[in-house]
Design a protein around this motif. Structure first.
Motif, PDB file in Angstrom:
ATOM      1  N   GLU A 112     -34.189 -62.899  70.445  1.00 53.83           N
ATOM      2  CA  GLU A 112     -34.289 -63.098  71.892  1.00 53.83           C
ATOM      3  C   GLU A 112     -33.336 -62.144  72.623  1.00 53.83           C
ATOM      4  O   GLU A 112     -33.667 -61.561  73.660  1.00 53.83           O
ATOM      5  CB  GLU A 112     -33.923 -64.550  72.218  1.00 53.83           C
ATOM      6  N   GLY A 113     -32.155 -61.961  72.059  1.00 52.72           N
ATOM      7  CA  GLY A 113     -31.168 -61.060  72.653  1.00 52.72           C
ATOM      8  C   GLY A 113     -31.699 -59.633  72.722  1.00 52.72           C
ATOM      9  O   GLY A 113     -31.604 -58.968  73.744  1.00 52.72           O
ATOM     10  N   LEU A 114     -32.280 -59.190  71.616  1.00 50.55           N
ATOM     11  CA  LEU A 114     -32.826 -57.828  71.579  1.00 50.55           C
ATOM     12  C   LEU A 114     -33.955 -57.677  72.584  1.00 50.55           C
ATOM     13  O   LEU A 114     -34.053 -56.668  73.283  1.00 50.55           O
ATOM     14  CB  LEU A 114     -33.325 -57.509  70.171  1.00 50.55           C
ATOM     15  N   ALA A 115     -34.780 -58.722  72.670  1.00 50.54           N
ATOM     16  CA  ALA A 115     -35.901 -58.657  73.603  1.00 50.54           C
ATOM     17  C   ALA A 115     -35.404 -58.599  75.047  1.00 50.54           C
ATOM     18  O   ALA A 115     -36.048 -58.013  75.911  1.00 50.54           O
ATOM     19  CB  ALA A 115     -36.817 -59.867  73.400  1.00 50.54           C
ATOM     20  N   LEU A 116     -34.234 -59.208  75.292  1.00 46.49           N
ATOM     21  CA  LEU A 116     -33.717 -59.267  76.667  1.00 46.49           C
ATOM     22  C   LEU A 116     -33.005 -57.985  77.108  1.00 46.49           C
ATOM     23  O   LEU A 116     -32.758 -57.782  78.286  1.00 46.49           O
ATOM     24  CB  LEU A 116     -32.720 -60.418  76.788  1.00 46.49           C
ATOM     25  N   LEU A 117     -32.643 -57.144  76.142  1.00 43.19           N
ATOM     26  CA  LEU A 117     -31.814 -55.977  76.463  1.00 43.19           C
ATOM     27  C   LEU A 117     -32.351 -55.137  77.614  1.00 43.19           C
ATOM     28  O   LEU A 117     -31.609 -54.789  78.532  1.00 43.19           O
ATOM     29  CB  LEU A 117     -31.656 -55.076  75.242  1.00 43.19           C
ATOM     30  N   ASP A 118     -33.619 -54.796  77.547  1.00 38.65           N
ATOM     31  CA  ASP A 118     -34.182 -53.902  78.559  1.00 38.65           C
ATOM     32  C   ASP A 118     -34.200 -54.548  79.920  1.00 38.65           C
ATOM     33  O   ASP A 118     -33.888 -53.930  80.926  1.00 38.65           O
ATOM     34  CB  ASP A 118     -35.616 -53.510  78.177  1.00 38.65           C
TER      35      ASP A 118
ATOM     36  N   ALA B  18     -32.436 -57.321  80.949  1.00 37.67           N
ATOM     37  CA  ALA B  18     -31.153 -57.793  81.480  1.00 37.67           C
ATOM     38  C   ALA B  18     -30.189 -56.644  81.792  1.00 37.67           C
ATOM     39  O   ALA B  18     -29.322 -56.779  82.635  1.00 37.67           O
ATOM     40  CB  ALA B  18     -30.498 -58.754  80.492  1.00 37.67           C
ATOM     41  N   ARG B  19     -30.354 -55.501  81.135  1.00 38.30           N
ATOM     42  CA  ARG B  19     -29.463 -54.349  81.329  1.00 38.30           C
ATOM     43  C   ARG B  19     -28.000 -54.758  81.437  1.00 38.30           C
ATOM     44  O   ARG B  19     -27.335 -54.465  82.439  1.00 38.30           O
ATOM     45  CB  ARG B  19     -29.851 -53.560  82.588  1.00 38.30           C
ATOM     46  N   PRO B  20     -27.463 -55.459  80.444  1.00 39.97           N
ATOM     47  CA  PRO B  20     -26.079 -55.910  80.545  1.00 39.97           C
ATOM     48  C   PRO B  20     -25.098 -54.749  80.418  1.00 39.97           C
ATOM     49  O   PRO B  20     -25.435 -53.709  79.860  1.00 39.97           O
ATOM     50  CB  PRO B  20     -25.931 -56.855  79.347  1.00 39.97           C
ATOM     51  N   ASP B  21     -23.881 -54.954  80.947  1.00 39.36           N
ATOM     52  CA  ASP B  21     -22.826 -53.957  80.766  1.00 39.36           C
ATOM     53  C   ASP B  21     -22.114 -54.171  79.433  1.00 39.36           C
ATOM     54  O   ASP B  21     -21.445 -53.278  78.932  1.00 39.36           O
ATOM     55  CB  ASP B  21     -21.792 -54.072  81.890  1.00 39.36           C
ATOM     56  N   VAL B  22     -22.226 -55.398  78.915  1.00 38.59           N
ATOM     57  CA  VAL B  22     -21.545 -55.719  77.671  1.00 38.59           C
ATOM     58  C   VAL B  22     -22.256 -56.923  77.038  1.00 38.59           C
ATOM     59  O   VAL B  22     -22.900 -57.698  77.738  1.00 38.59           O
ATOM     60  CB  VAL B  22     -20.036 -55.988  77.935  1.00 38.59           C
ATOM     61  N   VAL B  23     -22.153 -57.041  75.709  1.00 46.02           N
ATOM     62  CA  VAL B  23     -22.818 -58.140  74.997  1.00 46.02           C
ATOM     63  C   VAL B  23     -21.782 -58.930  74.207  1.00 46.02           C
ATOM     64  O   VAL B  23     -20.883 -58.349  73.595  1.00 46.02           O
ATOM     65  CB  VAL B  23     -23.873 -57.583  74.011  1.00 46.02           C
ATOM     66  N   VAL B  24     -21.899 -60.267  74.236  1.00 46.90           N
ATOM     67  CA  VAL B  24     -21.127 -61.121  73.329  1.00 46.90           C
ATOM     68  C   VAL B  24     -22.111 -61.607  72.280  1.00 46.90           C
ATOM     69  O   VAL B  24     -23.134 -62.203  72.624  1.00 46.90           O
ATOM     70  CB  VAL B  24     -20.550 -62.356  74.033  1.00 46.90           C
ATOM     71  N   LEU B  25     -21.818 -61.347  71.027  1.00 50.90           N
ATOM     72  CA  LEU B  25     -22.791 -61.627  69.977  1.00 50.90           C
ATOM     73  C   LEU B  25     -22.175 -62.545  68.931  1.00 50.90           C
ATOM     74  O   LEU B  25     -21.178 -62.195  68.297  1.00 50.90           O
ATOM     75  CB  LEU B  25     -23.218 -60.287  69.359  1.00 50.90           C
ATOM     76  N   ASP B  26     -22.784 -63.708  68.746  1.00 56.42           N
ATOM     77  CA  ASP B  26     -22.330 -64.628  67.701  1.00 56.42           C
ATOM     78  C   ASP B  26     -22.785 -64.071  66.358  1.00 56.42           C
ATOM     79  O   ASP B  26     -23.819 -63.409  66.269  1.00 56.42           O
ATOM     80  CB  ASP B  26     -22.963 -65.993  67.970  1.00 56.42           C
ATOM     81  N   HIS B  27     -22.024 -64.337  65.309  1.00 55.59           N
ATOM     82  CA  HIS B  27     -22.466 -63.856  64.002  1.00 55.59           C
ATOM     83  C   HIS B  27     -23.453 -64.793  63.341  1.00 55.59           C
ATOM     84  O   HIS B  27     -24.474 -64.398  62.811  1.00 55.59           O
ATOM     85  CB  HIS B  27     -21.277 -63.630  63.069  1.00 55.59           C
ATOM     86  N   ASN B  28     -23.123 -66.093  63.458  1.00 59.14           N
ATOM     87  CA  ASN B  28     -23.920 -67.087  62.759  1.00 59.14           C
ATOM     88  C   ASN B  28     -25.133 -67.497  63.579  1.00 59.14           C
ATOM     89  O   ASN B  28     -25.096 -68.479  64.305  1.00 59.14           O
ATOM     90  CB  ASN B  28     -23.030 -68.305  62.545  1.00 59.14           C
ATOM     91  N   LEU B  29     -26.205 -66.754  63.469  1.00 62.86           N
ATOM     92  CA  LEU B  29     -27.373 -67.041  64.305  1.00 62.86           C
ATOM     93  C   LEU B  29     -28.553 -67.443  63.425  1.00 62.86           C
ATOM     94  O   LEU B  29     -28.617 -67.042  62.270  1.00 62.86           O
ATOM     95  CB  LEU B  29     -27.758 -65.782  65.091  1.00 62.86           C
ATOM     96  N   PRO B  30     -29.479 -68.212  63.987  1.00 57.33           N
ATOM     97  CA  PRO B  30     -30.711 -68.485  63.229  1.00 57.33           C
ATOM     98  C   PRO B  30     -31.506 -67.180  63.155  1.00 57.33           C
ATOM     99  O   PRO B  30     -31.410 -66.353  64.060  1.00 57.33           O
ATOM    100  CB  PRO B  30     -31.436 -69.510  64.096  1.00 57.33           C
TER     101      PRO B  30
ATOM    102  N   MET C 153     -28.856 -53.252  67.925  1.00 59.05           N
ATOM    103  CA  MET C 153     -28.467 -52.974  69.316  1.00 59.05           C
ATOM    104  C   MET C 153     -27.843 -51.593  69.433  1.00 59.05           C
ATOM    105  O   MET C 153     -28.104 -50.854  70.365  1.00 59.05           O
ATOM    106  CB  MET C 153     -27.460 -54.021  69.811  1.00 59.05           C
ATOM    107  N   ARG C 154     -27.003 -51.269  68.442  1.00 56.09           N
ATOM    108  CA  ARG C 154     -26.327 -49.969  68.456  1.00 56.09           C
ATOM    109  C   ARG C 154     -27.335 -48.827  68.367  1.00 56.09           C
ATOM    110  O   ARG C 154     -27.133 -47.766  68.938  1.00 56.09           O
ATOM    111  CB  ARG C 154     -25.326 -49.847  67.311  1.00 56.09           C
ATOM    112  N   GLU C 155     -28.419 -49.060  67.597  1.00 55.83           N
ATOM    113  CA  GLU C 155     -29.438 -48.006  67.501  1.00 55.83           C
ATOM    114  C   GLU C 155     -30.108 -47.771  68.848  1.00 55.83           C
ATOM    115  O   GLU C 155     -30.356 -46.645  69.238  1.00 55.83           O
ATOM    116  CB  GLU C 155     -30.527 -48.419  66.491  1.00 55.83           C
ATOM    117  N   ARG C 156     -30.380 -48.876  69.506  1.00 55.26           N
ATOM    118  CA  ARG C 156     -31.105 -48.735  70.775  1.00 55.26           C
ATOM    119  C   ARG C 156     -30.214 -48.305  71.930  1.00 55.26           C
ATOM    120  O   ARG C 156     -30.625 -47.544  72.799  1.00 55.26           O
ATOM    121  CB  ARG C 156     -31.802 -50.052  71.108  1.00 55.26           C
ATOM    122  N   GLU C 157     -28.996 -48.846  71.973  1.00 57.91           N
ATOM    123  CA  GLU C 157     -28.095 -48.544  73.094  1.00 57.91           C
ATOM    124  C   GLU C 157     -26.720 -48.190  72.543  1.00 57.91           C
ATOM    125  O   GLU C 157     -25.800 -49.017  72.588  1.00 57.91           O
ATOM    126  CB  GLU C 157     -27.953 -49.776  74.004  1.00 57.91           C
TER     127      GLU C 157
END
Ligand SMILES: Nc1ncnc2c1ncn2[C@@H]1O[C@H](COP(=O)(O)OP(=O)(O)OP(=O)(O)O)[C@@H](O)[C@H]1O
Ligand SMILES: [Mg+2]
Length: 466
Positions: free
Chosen positions: A37-43, A45-57, A68-72
């Motif tokens: 969902e986060g990746l889908a939102l990137l374009d 939401a155009r955030p200035d910064v991302v907080v990313l949890d490690h333990n995700l479903p 994310m690094r590949e894309r932005e």
């Protein structure tokens, strides 16, 4: 500093906690409950910064980080990992994370890391821009004096005084205008004032570089501010221009200047006296032409007396002073601002025409607004999000049940040898409720009759600690 954050966190309570805290500080937030969902939102939401949890479903945080690094590649990502998974933090740093936080995440610390990430990112962009020989765009209307709303006598006086300062600066043909120290409680508009002074003044086409002194990590302060030469220390692989130099020809805004460490205070004093900086590892001093603005919500004068802030620096910074009045002392402005904010938020959230009932306006006007204009703006926004009707009633207002003005009456008598000031009374009351409930915030909030979020906000505001 305002910016936007994308929070990728599957634990709803934590995600919401982060969101409320950050939004309270004027940061726009979006949340995603999984990496996909986060990746889908990137374009979008155009955030200035991302907080990313490690333990995700689904995909874990590290995988999402890499994608994310590949894309932005420019987008800073802050990784949050559980206790005991320091190895993940190391992997995240290797994969290009800006920084990491170990859970349980302290919200204050989270904001500091995010501020720093955005600041560095903007600085990098600013420098690219300077190198390309570009000229900063003129002031958007929202940054000037007209952004300071309010028709109370206090606000009219403030705008007149700012106008005077700008005119004096325009007339100044030689030398630099003296620094301006902007004081006032949290949320009163100190940053808006700093921007207005820059964007209305003769330096408006130069850079406006903002430094939050509270977010500068002590060991990095020097190189952040003053830059360094290649090889100045082990990690200095490249030469780097400091923030002070980046502000050359424009304005350097030192926000929360009361938080500066003594060693940095001394270095800044030198800058204000000589208008020179020396990069770490360099033998040469460099002339810089910057106008310094500083803001603080701490009583600097008292700090000087207590030996916590250098008197000579205070004198240099405070040649000119602007004191912002608290919102509760701006007659009529609460109602005016509430109306403007309501209109703005309704438009932003695509809601039709909304209005406050007379009773609601009366209730707003009576509130003490310890968080000042920021608190009012956030409250109005919450009202708009929750509004199911065109009229917002007094009961719909998410204000504390107990008006802050009554708090003093509840302080145990033993604490009242001397009638304390209202903030002091509130501080003591909060502290005693927290201690009685062994720092269980939920229980203490219940005992005080306020929401947990409100209590968290106040704990933060007073800097309370077990
Ligand atoms: N007079 C005003 N008119 C309109 N909006 C205002 C006004 N004053 C403040 N605001 C808004 O209120 C919020 C807080 O303002 P600002 O960030 O300038 O406060 P501050 O004094 O720097 O607070 P802090 O000490 O917490 O950093 C911002 O969103 C700002 O746009
Ligand atoms: Mg501020």
């Amino acid at each position: 500093m305002s910016y936007s954050v994308l929070i990728v966190e599957d634990e709803p309570v934590l995600a919401r906690n982060m969101l409320l805290y950050l939004e309270r500080h004027g940061i726009a937030c979006q949340t995603a409950a999984s990496g996909e969902e986060g990746l889908a939102l990137l374009d979008e939401a155009r955030p200035d910064v991302v907080v990313l949890d490690h333990n995700l479903p689904g995909q874990d945080g590290l995988t999402v980080l890499r994608r994310m690094r590949e894309r932005e590649p420019q987008l800073p990502v802050v990784m949050a990992t559980g206790h005991g998974s320091e190895q993940v933090a190391v992997e995240a740093m290797k994969a290009g994370a800006f920084d990491y936080l170990i859970k349980p995440v302290s919200l204050h610390q989270l904001k500091q890391v995010l501020d720093r990430a955005v600041q560095q990112q903007r600085q990098a962009l600013e420098l690219q821009h300077l190198r390309a020989g570009g000229v900063a765009a003129g002031a958007p209307a929202a940054q000037g004096l007209s952004a300071l709303l309010g028709e109370s006598p206090a606000m009219r006086q403030l705008r007149a005084r700012l106008q005077q300062l700008v005119q004096a600066e325009e007339r100044l043909s030689e030398g630099r205008s003296p620094a301006v120290l902007i004081g006032g409680e949290t949320g009163t508009g100190k940053e808006l004032v700093a921007r207005a002074l820059h964007f209305e003044g003769p330096r408006r086409s130069g850079p406006f570089v903002e430094i939050n002194c509270a977010s500068l990590p002590a060991p990095l302060v020097e190189s952040e501010l003053f830059g360094h030469e290649r090889g100045a220390f082990t990690d200095a692989r490249e030469r780097r221009i400091g923030l002070v130099e980046a502000a050359h020809g424009g304005t350097l805004f030192l926000d929360e200047v009361g938080e500066l460490e003594p060693a940095t205070q001394a270095k800044l004093l030198k800058l204000l006296e000589d208008h020179q900086v020396r990069r770490l590892g360099s033998v040469r001093e460099q002339n810089v032409d910057v106008r310094v603005l500083a803001a603080t919500n701490r009583p600097l004068e008292a700090m000087v007396q207590a030996g916590q802030f250098r008197g000579d620096l205070f004198y240099r910074l405070g040649m000119l002073r602007i004191e912002l009045p608290p919102l509760r002392e701006r007659e009529g402005d609460v109602v005016l601002l509430a109306g403007r904010f309501l209109e703005r938020a309704a438009r932003r959230y695509g809601k039709g025409a909304l209005r406050f009932s007379d009773e609601a306006l009366e209730r707003l006007a009576r509130h003490r607004w310890p968080g000042n204009v920021r608190e009012l703006g956030n409250l109005v926004e919450q009202c708009v999000i929750l509004a199911s009707d065109a009229v917002i009633e007094a009961e719909d207002l998410p204000l504390p049940v107990m008006p802050a003005a009554d708090l003093g009456a509840l302080v145990p008598e033993a604490l009242q040898e001397q009638p304390p000031s209202l903030p002091e009374a509130e501080r003591r009351l909060l502290l005693s409720a927290l201690e009685r409930n062994r720092w269980n915030v939920t229980q203490a909030a219940r005992a005080l009759g306020i929401s947990r979020d409100t209590l968290r906000y106040r704990i933060d505001k007073f800097g309370l600690r077990p």
